[in-house]
Design a protein around this motif. Structure first.
Motif, PDB file in Angstrom:
ATOM      1  N   SER A   1     -10.999  -3.988  15.756  1.00  0.00           N
ATOM      2  CA  SER A   1      -9.696  -3.497  16.167  1.00  0.00           C
ATOM      3  C   SER A   1      -8.649  -4.525  15.752  1.00  0.00           C
ATOM      4  N   PHE A   2      -7.524  -4.051  15.202  1.00  0.00           N
ATOM      5  CA  PHE A   2      -6.455  -4.970  14.817  1.00  0.00           C
ATOM      6  C   PHE A   2      -5.124  -4.236  14.721  1.00  0.00           C
ATOM      7  N   ALA A   3      -4.039  -5.003  14.865  1.00  0.00           N
ATOM      8  CA  ALA A   3      -2.686  -4.456  14.781  1.00  0.00           C
ATOM      9  C   ALA A   3      -2.308  -4.224  13.319  1.00  0.00           C
ATOM     10  N   THR A   4      -1.530  -3.168  13.076  1.00  0.00           N
ATOM     11  CA  THR A   4      -1.077  -2.865  11.719  1.00  0.00           C
ATOM     12  C   THR A   4       0.442  -2.857  11.649  1.00  0.00           C
ATOM     13  N   THR A   5       0.939  -3.010  10.435  1.00  0.00           N
ATOM     14  CA  THR A   5       2.363  -2.918  10.158  1.00  0.00           C
ATOM     15  C   THR A   5       2.596  -1.640   9.358  1.00  0.00           C
ATOM     16  N   PHE A   6       3.613  -0.894   9.715  1.00  0.00           N
ATOM     17  CA  PHE A   6       3.890   0.371   9.040  1.00  0.00           C
ATOM     18  C   PHE A   6       4.015   0.166   7.526  1.00  0.00           C
ATOM     19  N   GLY A   7       3.254   0.940   6.759  1.00  0.00           N
ATOM     20  CA  GLY A   7       3.332   0.923   5.302  1.00  0.00           C
ATOM     21  C   GLY A   7       2.503  -0.140   4.611  1.00  0.00           C
ATOM     22  N   GLN A   8       1.931  -1.080   5.350  1.00  0.00           N
ATOM     23  CA  GLN A   8       1.119  -2.131   4.728  1.00  0.00           C
ATOM     24  C   GLN A   8      -0.293  -1.600   4.458  1.00  0.00           C
ATOM     25  N   ASP A   9      -0.902  -2.080   3.373  1.00  0.00           N
ATOM     26  CA  ASP A   9      -2.252  -1.663   2.997  1.00  0.00           C
ATOM     27  C   ASP A   9      -3.306  -2.500   3.710  1.00  0.00           C
ATOM     28  N   TYR A  10      -4.390  -1.819   4.106  1.00  0.00           N
ATOM     29  CA  TYR A  10      -5.507  -2.458   4.798  1.00  0.00           C
ATOM     30  C   TYR A  10      -6.818  -1.969   4.184  1.00  0.00           C
ATOM     31  N   TRP A  11      -7.881  -2.771   4.337  1.00  0.00           N
ATOM     32  CA  TRP A  11      -9.204  -2.425   3.821  1.00  0.00           C
ATOM     33  C   TRP A  11     -10.234  -2.642   4.907  1.00  0.00           C
ATOM     34  N   VAL A  12     -11.266  -1.784   4.919  1.00  0.00           N
ATOM     35  CA  VAL A  12     -12.380  -1.900   5.855  1.00  0.00           C
ATOM     36  C   VAL A  12     -13.665  -1.911   5.038  1.00  0.00           C
ATOM     37  N   LEU A  13     -14.528  -2.889   5.319  1.00  0.00           N
ATOM     38  CA  LEU A  13     -15.827  -3.010   4.677  1.00  0.00           C
ATOM     39  C   LEU A  13     -16.903  -2.656   5.699  1.00  0.00           C
ATOM     40  N   VAL A  14     -17.754  -1.683   5.345  1.00  0.00           N
ATOM     41  CA  VAL A  14     -18.907  -1.322   6.168  1.00  0.00           C
ATOM     42  C   VAL A  14     -20.144  -1.865   5.458  1.00  0.00           C
TER      43      VAL A  14
ATOM     44  N   THR B   1      -9.812   2.208   2.505  1.00  0.00           N
ATOM     45  CA  THR B   1      -8.459   1.671   2.579  1.00  0.00           C
ATOM     46  C   THR B   1      -7.570   2.653   3.333  1.00  0.00           C
ATOM     47  N   PHE B   2      -6.486   2.152   3.896  1.00  0.00           N
ATOM     48  CA  PHE B   2      -5.508   3.001   4.593  1.00  0.00           C
ATOM     49  C   PHE B   2      -4.199   2.245   4.687  1.00  0.00           C
ATOM     50  N   GLN B   3      -3.129   2.987   4.980  1.00  0.00           N
ATOM     51  CA  GLN B   3      -1.826   2.356   5.199  1.00  0.00           C
ATOM     52  C   GLN B   3      -1.560   2.295   6.687  1.00  0.00           C
ATOM     53  N   GLY B   4      -1.071   1.152   7.121  1.00  0.00           N
ATOM     54  CA  GLY B   4      -0.771   0.960   8.530  1.00  0.00           C
ATOM     55  C   GLY B   4       0.333   1.878   9.003  1.00  0.00           C
ATOM     56  N   ALA B   5       0.248   2.237  10.291  1.00  0.00           N
ATOM     57  CA  ALA B   5       1.258   3.099  10.899  1.00  0.00           C
ATOM     58  C   ALA B   5       1.994   2.386  12.027  1.00  0.00           C
TER      59      ALA B   5
END
Length: 180
Positions: A122-135, A68-72
Motif C-alpha cells: 500500500s502506498f500514496a500516489t500523486t495524481f497523474g504520476q506513473d507507478y509500477w507493480v512487480l509480482v 503500471t498505472f497512473q496515480g489518482a
C-alpha cells in the motif's frame, strides 16, 4: 468481499511453454491497470528474474511480471489474496522509472507473506504520476495469481457539473444584468 470490477486478462496462452515468457515479463512491457478498483489474473510461469530492482525488506529473488498505472491522488493497495493464487508471492511498488534501468526505480513498498503466503502493499500516489507493480515469488517459485487493487482516490466531478443518474449535466453560471 472486494468492491469493483474483476478483469481477466490473458497474458500469454500457456505462458512458460513454447510461447515463451508472459507479455509483461519486462518492465518496458508492463500491462496498464484500469483506473478503478478491481482485479486481474496473471502468471509468472516462464518469466525472468528482475535482478537490480530495488527493495527494502523483500528481496527480488524470483521471476516476476510488471503492471503500471497512473496515480489518482489517493492511497492504493494491492494484494495477491485470491483463490487463483497458487504459490508464495511477493509484491513491490515503484515510481520514478527512467525507461531503461531498473536501478532508477524508487521503491515505495514491498511485501512477502501478509496473509499466509499471500502479499499486500500500500502506498500514496500523486495524481497523474506513473507507478509500477512487480509480482514475483519466494525462493524461485512461480505460478498463477489474482492481483486485487483498490484506491482511496475520489474521482473529481468537473466544476459546474451535476450528476443525475447516469447523465452528466453541465451548468454555466448566468449573470443577470442590473437595470439602472
Amino acid at each position: 468481499m472486494r468492491k469493483g470490477i474483476s478483469i481477466a486478462v490473458v497474458l500469454a496462452a500457456h505462458a512458460g511453454t513454447a510461447l515463451g515468457a508472459p507479455v509483461n515479463d519486462l518492465i518496458g512491457d508492463a500491462l496498464s491497470l484500469p483506473p478503478f478498483d478491481g482485479g486481474i489474473t496473471g502468471t509468472t510461469v516462464g518469466a525472468t528474474t528482475d535482478s537490480g530492482a530495488p527493495w527494502t525488506t523483500t528481496y527480488v529473488s524470483s521471476p516476476g511480471i510488471w503492471y503500471t498505472f497512473q496515480g489518482a491522488g489517493g492511497t492504493v493497495t494491492f494484494d495477491t489474496d485470491g483463490p487463483g493464487t497458487d504459490f508464495d508471492t511477493k509484491l513491490h511498488g515503484y515510481t520514478d522509472y527512467d525507461g531503461s534501468n531498473l536501478a532508477s526505480l524508487s521503491i515505495l513498498d514491498d511485501n512477502d507473506d501478509t496473509v499466509g503466503l499471500r502479499s499486500e502493499i500500500s502506498f500514496a500516489t500523486t495524481f497523474g504520476q506513473d507507478y509500477w507493480v512487480l509480482v514475483s515469488g519466494f525462493g524461485g517459485a512461480t505460478g498463477n495469481f489474482d492481483l486485487n487493487f483498490s484506491s482511496t482516490a475520489v474521482v473529481p466531478v468537473p466544476a459546474g457539473a451535476l450528476l443525475l443518474g447516469t447523465a452528466l449535466i453541465g451548468f454555466a453560471g448566468v449573470r443577470r444584468r442590473r437595470k439602472v
